[in-house]
Design a protein around this motif. Structure first.
Motif, mmCIF file in Angstrom:
data_model
loop_
_atom_site.group_PDB
_atom_site.id
_atom_site.type_symbol
_atom_site.label_atom_id
_atom_site.label_comp_id
_atom_site.label_asym_id
_atom_site.label_seq_id
_atom_site.Cartn_x
_atom_site.Cartn_y
_atom_site.Cartn_z
ATOM 1 N N ALA A 46 -4.516 7.477 -0.010
ATOM 2 C CA ALA A 46 -4.470 8.818 0.594
ATOM 3 C C ALA A 46 -4.496 9.889 -0.487
ATOM 4 O O ALA A 46 -5.152 10.925 -0.333
ATOM 5 C CB ALA A 46 -3.232 8.972 1.467
ATOM 6 N N PHE A 47 -3.800 9.633 -1.589
ATOM 7 C CA PHE A 47 -3.793 10.611 -2.682
ATOM 8 C C PHE A 47 -5.207 10.805 -3.231
ATOM 9 O O PHE A 47 -5.649 11.930 -3.447
ATOM 10 C CB PHE A 47 -2.838 10.188 -3.799
ATOM 11 N N GLN A 48 -5.911 9.709 -3.452
ATOM 12 C CA GLN A 48 -7.258 9.811 -4.005
ATOM 13 C C GLN A 48 -8.235 10.433 -3.012
ATOM 14 O O GLN A 48 -9.230 11.013 -3.405
ATOM 15 C CB GLN A 48 -7.731 8.445 -4.499
ATOM 16 N N ARG A 49 -7.927 10.373 -1.739
ATOM 17 C CA ARG A 49 -8.742 11.018 -0.717
ATOM 18 C C ARG A 49 -8.417 12.514 -0.626
ATOM 19 O O ARG A 49 -9.301 13.342 -0.457
ATOM 20 C CB ARG A 49 -8.510 10.324 0.629
ATOM 21 N N GLU A 50 -7.161 12.871 -0.719
ATOM 22 C CA GLU A 50 -6.708 14.247 -0.518
ATOM 23 C C GLU A 50 -6.683 15.095 -1.787
ATOM 24 O O GLU A 50 -6.829 16.313 -1.713
ATOM 25 C CB GLU A 50 -5.311 14.261 0.119
ATOM 26 N N SER A 51 -6.483 14.488 -2.935
ATOM 27 C CA SER A 51 -6.344 15.281 -4.163
ATOM 28 C C SER A 51 -7.596 16.074 -4.525
ATOM 29 O O SER A 51 -7.467 17.215 -4.997
ATOM 30 C CB SER A 51 -5.884 14.420 -5.333
ATOM 31 N N PRO A 52 -8.821 15.562 -4.307
ATOM 32 C CA PRO A 52 -9.984 16.396 -4.621
ATOM 33 C C PRO A 52 -10.026 17.696 -3.813
ATOM 34 O O PRO A 52 -10.472 18.731 -4.318
ATOM 35 C CB PRO A 52 -11.177 15.500 -4.291
ATOM 36 N N VAL A 53 -9.537 17.653 -2.585
ATOM 37 C CA VAL A 53 -9.479 18.856 -1.751
ATOM 38 C C VAL A 53 -8.518 19.863 -2.373
ATOM 39 O O VAL A 53 -8.833 21.050 -2.514
ATOM 40 C CB VAL A 53 -9.050 18.514 -0.307
ATOM 41 N N ALA A 54 -7.337 19.384 -2.774
ATOM 42 C CA ALA A 54 -6.347 20.264 -3.395
ATOM 43 C C ALA A 54 -6.876 20.832 -4.707
ATOM 44 O O ALA A 54 -6.710 22.024 -4.979
ATOM 45 C CB ALA A 54 -5.042 19.508 -3.623
ATOM 46 N N VAL A 55 -7.513 19.994 -5.510
ATOM 47 C CA VAL A 55 -8.064 20.453 -6.787
ATOM 48 C C VAL A 55 -9.122 21.529 -6.558
ATOM 49 O O VAL A 55 -9.139 22.556 -7.236
ATOM 50 C CB VAL A 55 -8.636 19.268 -7.598
ATOM 51 N N GLU A 56 -9.983 21.321 -5.579
ATOM 52 C CA GLU A 56 -11.015 22.318 -5.269
ATOM 53 C C GLU A 56 -10.390 23.630 -4.818
ATOM 54 O O GLU A 56 -10.802 24.710 -5.244
ATOM 55 C CB GLU A 56 -11.957 21.784 -4.186
ATOM 56 N N GLN A 57 -9.374 23.560 -3.960
ATOM 57 C CA GLN A 57 -8.697 24.771 -3.496
ATOM 58 C C GLN A 57 -8.019 25.501 -4.655
ATOM 59 O O GLN A 57 -8.119 26.730 -4.758
ATOM 60 C CB GLN A 57 -7.653 24.421 -2.427
ATOM 61 N N LEU A 58 -7.328 24.764 -5.508
ATOM 62 C CA LEU A 58 -6.675 25.375 -6.666
ATOM 63 C C LEU A 58 -7.700 26.037 -7.573
ATOM 64 O O LEU A 58 -7.489 27.160 -8.048
ATOM 65 C CB LEU A 58 -5.882 24.321 -7.443
ATOM 66 N N ASN A 59 -8.802 25.345 -7.798
ATOM 67 C CA ASN A 59 -9.854 25.877 -8.664
ATOM 68 C C ASN A 59 -10.411 27.186 -8.107
ATOM 69 O O ASN A 59 -10.650 28.137 -8.852
ATOM 70 C CB ASN A 59 -10.959 24.830 -8.830
ATOM 71 N N LYS A 60 -10.608 27.246 -6.788
ATOM 72 C CA LYS A 60 -11.121 28.478 -6.157
ATOM 73 C C LYS A 60 -10.153 29.630 -6.316
ATOM 74 O O LYS A 60 -10.555 30.753 -6.625
ATOM 75 C CB LYS A 60 -11.426 28.236 -4.671
ATOM 76 N N VAL A 61 -8.874 29.372 -6.085
ATOM 77 C CA VAL A 61 -7.868 30.440 -6.211
ATOM 78 C C VAL A 61 -7.800 30.918 -7.654
ATOM 79 O O VAL A 61 -7.770 32.126 -7.922
ATOM 80 C CB VAL A 61 -6.487 29.977 -5.703
ATOM 81 N N LEU A 62 -7.790 29.987 -8.592
ATOM 82 C CA LEU A 62 -7.718 30.370 -10.004
ATOM 83 C C LEU A 62 -8.970 31.127 -10.437
ATOM 84 O O LEU A 62 -8.881 32.104 -11.177
ATOM 85 C CB LEU A 62 -7.514 29.134 -10.887
ATOM 86 N N ALA A 63 -10.127 30.699 -9.976
ATOM 87 C CA ALA A 63 -11.387 31.382 -10.316
ATOM 88 C C ALA A 63 -11.415 32.793 -9.741
ATOM 89 O O ALA A 63 -11.865 33.731 -10.392
ATOM 90 C CB ALA A 63 -12.585 30.588 -9.815
ATOM 91 N N ALA A 64 -10.913 32.962 -8.522
ATOM 92 C CA ALA A 64 -10.875 34.291 -7.899
ATOM 93 C C ALA A 64 -9.924 35.200 -8.659
ATOM 94 O O ALA A 64 -10.195 36.390 -8.824
ATOM 95 C CB ALA A 64 -10.451 34.172 -6.432
ATOM 96 N N ASP A 65 -8.831 34.634 -9.149
ATOM 97 C CA ASP A 65 -7.842 35.417 -9.900
ATOM 98 C C ASP A 65 -8.430 35.914 -11.211
ATOM 99 O O ASP A 65 -8.176 37.027 -11.642
ATOM 100 C CB ASP A 65 -6.592 34.587 -10.136
ATOM 101 N N VAL A 66 -9.234 35.091 -11.870
ATOM 102 C CA VAL A 66 -9.861 35.465 -13.140
ATOM 103 C C VAL A 66 -10.908 36.534 -12.934
ATOM 104 O O VAL A 66 -11.118 37.403 -13.765
ATOM 105 C CB VAL A 66 -10.479 34.212 -13.831
ATOM 106 N N GLY A 67 -11.549 36.495 -11.756
ATOM 107 C CA GLY A 67 -12.627 37.449 -11.463
ATOM 108 C C GLY A 67 -12.142 38.876 -11.282
ATOM 109 O O GLY A 67 -12.935 39.795 -11.216
ATOM 110 N N HIS A 68 -10.826 39.091 -11.211
ATOM 111 C CA HIS A 68 -10.297 40.436 -10.962
ATOM 112 C C HIS A 68 -9.598 40.987 -12.158
ATOM 113 O O HIS A 68 -9.019 40.394 -12.931
ATOM 114 C CB HIS A 68 -9.349 40.451 -9.773
#
Length: 129
Positions: A107-129
């Motif tokens: 389950a971790f290996q199935r769910e962790s890519p989703v969390a990583v993608e979400q974290l990456n998006k939030v961090l990328a949006a934060d850098v863009g401002h």
């Protein structure tokens, strides 16, 4: 003008991962140089975990390169009472997850890519401002 993501949204992503995967007990998001960003943790010292995760990822990337095994995806440390997993979040951040002995790795290996993608998006949006 877009809204700047709040640290709470990062914490929400970490909390969601804990709630979706049986056995995930704590998690820490840090920079690749070992600085704490945010944590969903009660027992571990997040600053220490951040520093050690950076060192762990550095050594693991070197091992993957030396062994010519391809790009590093994650480091899983299996312990007597559980697991510690370090994942790259883009090029600038790390997600460290502590799981108990009953961690559902599939389950971790199935769910962790989703969390990583979400974290990456939030961090990328934060850098863009």
């Amino acid at each position: 003008m877009a809204e700047i993501p709040s640290p709470e949204s990062l914490t929400d992503i970490l909390t969601s991962l804990r709630e979706r995967v049986m056995g995930v007990s704590e998690s820490v998001l840090s920079t690749v140089d070992g600085l704490l960003v945010v944590a969903d943790a009660d027992t571990v010292h997040p600053e220490s975990v951040s520093a050690l995760a950076a060192a762990t990822l550095g050594v693991a990337r070197r091992m993957a390169d030396t062994a010519e095994a391809g790009a590093l995806r994650e480091v899983i440390v299996r312990c007597g009472a559980g697991h510690v997993i370090v994942l790259a979040v883009g090029e600038r951040a790390l997600l460290t997850v502590k799981g108990d002995d009953g961690l559902d790795l599939a389950a971790f290996q199935r769910e962790s890519p989703v969390a990583v993608e979400q974290l990456n998006k939030v961090l990328a949006a934060d850098v863009g401002h």
